[in-house]
Design a protein around this motif. Structure first.
Motif, PDB file in Angstrom:
ATOM      1  N   ASP A   1       0.901  -1.366  -0.068  1.00  0.00           N
ATOM      2  CA  ASP A   1      -0.027   0.169   0.017  1.00  0.00           C
ATOM      3  C   ASP A   1       1.021   1.298  -0.109  1.00  0.00           C
ATOM      4  OD1 ASP A   1      -2.167  -1.568   0.101  1.00  0.00           O
ATOM      5  OD2 ASP A   1      -2.613  -1.294   2.295  1.00  0.00           O
ATOM      6  N   ARG A   2       0.289   2.168  -0.748  1.00  0.00           N
ATOM      7  CA  ARG A   2       1.278   3.588  -0.896  1.00  0.00           C
ATOM      8  C   ARG A   2       1.527   3.978   0.469  1.00  0.00           C
ATOM      9  NH1 ARG A   2       0.959   8.797  -2.192  1.00  0.00           N
ATOM     10  NH2 ARG A   2       2.707   9.574  -3.481  1.00  0.00           N
ATOM     11  N   SER A   3       0.623   4.132   1.110  1.00  0.00           N
ATOM     12  CA  SER A   3       0.687   4.727   2.760  1.00  0.00           C
ATOM     13  C   SER A   3       1.734   4.083   3.498  1.00  0.00           C
ATOM     14  CB  SER A   3      -0.692   4.877   3.326  1.00  0.00           C
ATOM     15  OG  SER A   3      -1.121   3.815   3.688  1.00  0.00           O
ATOM     16  N   GLU A   4       1.548   3.055   3.120  1.00  0.00           N
ATOM     17  CA  GLU A   4       2.652   1.973   4.045  1.00  0.00           C
ATOM     18  C   GLU A   4       4.152   2.122   3.558  1.00  0.00           C
ATOM     19  OE1 GLU A   4       3.778  -2.753   5.128  1.00  0.00           O
ATOM     20  OE2 GLU A   4       2.265  -2.326   4.239  1.00  0.00           O
ATOM     21  N   MET A   5       4.281   2.146   2.078  1.00  0.00           N
ATOM     22  CA  MET A   5       5.780   2.319   1.548  1.00  0.00           C
ATOM     23  C   MET A   5       6.075   3.687   1.834  1.00  0.00           C
ATOM     24  SD  MET A   5       6.029  -0.345   0.143  1.00  0.00           S
ATOM     25  CE  MET A   5       5.422  -1.309   1.534  1.00  0.00           C
ATOM     26  N   ILE A   6       5.503   4.757   2.098  1.00  0.00           N
ATOM     27  CA  ILE A   6       5.917   6.121   2.526  1.00  0.00           C
ATOM     28  C   ILE A   6       6.291   5.980   4.047  1.00  0.00           C
ATOM     29  CG2 ILE A   6       4.864   8.419   2.953  1.00  0.00           C
ATOM     30  CD1 ILE A   6       3.282   8.188   0.262  1.00  0.00           C
ATOM     31  N   ALA A   7       5.309   5.690   4.744  1.00  0.00           N
ATOM     32  CA  ALA A   7       5.763   5.285   6.254  1.00  0.00           C
ATOM     33  C   ALA A   7       7.219   4.689   6.364  1.00  0.00           C
ATOM     34  CB  ALA A   7       4.804   4.875   7.003  1.00  0.00           C
TER      35      ALA A   7
END
Length: 309
Positions: free
Chosen positions: A168-174
């Motif tokens: 998930d994009r949000s997880e990769m950013i985190a």
């Protein structure tokens, strides 16, 4: 399915180039086998750039320099999968389009008309073209066919040191921010997250250990102004096309029933003579002084002098 992203962590990349090989294998992209097909550039990078059969290149920067001495700054040259994708906006045939579920910018090369507008629009200079019987687009598709089957993109699946991750994009950013914080604690003050907000947000998030420029990325990429102009012109073009169609239809309607007499010109007498009746229609210059519009209207059914055939 939520928005997805690939995380590329340059601090973990060993530049083995297994991702390049995996991309070629999965997408059935050939590599040249001729002697000196990829001539030396003085760098360990190979090939030198993207091409019609090369959608992913691991870049080498052996001259990054800095307080820690020699730094190998590895990078990733491939489609960044922009949220505000100018290539998709410019494509007149729908050959490049956004996969709404994942956010990746994929393609259908069977629809490509070879206009190469997407190449002009891309701020990262990514789209390339095949040169065969038909010019077609070539770029990273995001391996949508794999993702839809619950699998990671081919490049990610082969990365042993976990320099590439997918989720998930949000997880990769985190994860990227956590990694950058750890790198800064170790003295890499130029470490930065790239892709979180560029071009509306990229779907390739990168941890750039030595900063943006050292890894070959573009500071503050911008949409080519031609893209905005194209979007403005689209409705105008559509209206113009509509007016043209209406105009042609009107001319067809006006021409229904129109039949002009056949005439011949006698140069000796300077008479224009009706071919059917032999009567002199006009004496003098053989040029017709009436316009096409006048001839159409005078010959319309029901009009004076018109034909009802």
């Amino acid at each position: 399915m939520s928005e997805k992203a690939i995380l590329f962590d340059t601090s973990r990349c060993s530049a083995c180039r297994g991702c390049q090989v995996a991309c070629k294998c999965w997408n059935d992209l050939p590599s040249p086998i001729e002697k000196n097909a990829n001539p030396s550039t003085g760098s360990y990078q190979s090939p030198a750039d993207l091409g019609a059969d090369t959608r992913l290149v691991v870049t080498f920067n052996e001259e990054a320099g800095g307080s820690k001495g020699v730094m190998w700054a590895f990078g990733r040259r491939a489609c960044q999968h922009c949220t505000d994708a100018p290539c998709a906006a410019m494509c007149p045939a729908g050959a490049i389009f956004k996969h709404e579920e994942t956010g990746f910018v994929t393609m259908d090369d069977s629809k490509c008309v070879g206009c190469q507008y997407c190449s002009t629009a891309c701020p990262f200079d990514v789209p390339r073209y095949s040169a065969g019987l038909r010019t077609t687009i070539s770029k990273c598709t995001g391996c949508i066919d794999r993702i839809e089957q619950g699998r990671a993109p081919a490049c990610v699946s082969t990365c042993q040191p976990e320099g590439l991750l997918f989720g998930d994009r949000s997880e990769m950013i985190a994860r990227a921010h956590e990694r950058v914080a750890a790198l800064k604690q170790r003295g890499y003050e130029n470490a930065v997250v790239y892709g979180e907000s560029e071009m509306g947000g990229l779907h390739v998030i990168q941890v750039l250990k030595y900063g943006v420029a050292a890894h070959g990325q573009i500071e503050n990429p911008q949409v080519n102004p031609a893209v905005a102009l194209t979007q403005i012109m689209k409705p105008i073009t559509a209206v113009g096309a509509g007016v043209t169609v209406v105009g042609l239809a009107a001319m067809f309607a006006l021409g229904v029933g129109y039949k002009r007499d056949k005439v011949v010109y006698n140069a000796e007498t300077e008479d224009t003579i009706s071919y059917e009746s032999g009567e002199v229609v006009k004496h003098g210059d053989g040029q017709d002084e009436k316009t096409i519009k006048e001839h159409i209207f005078e010959n319309l059914p029901g009009k004076k002098g018109g034909h009802n055939e």
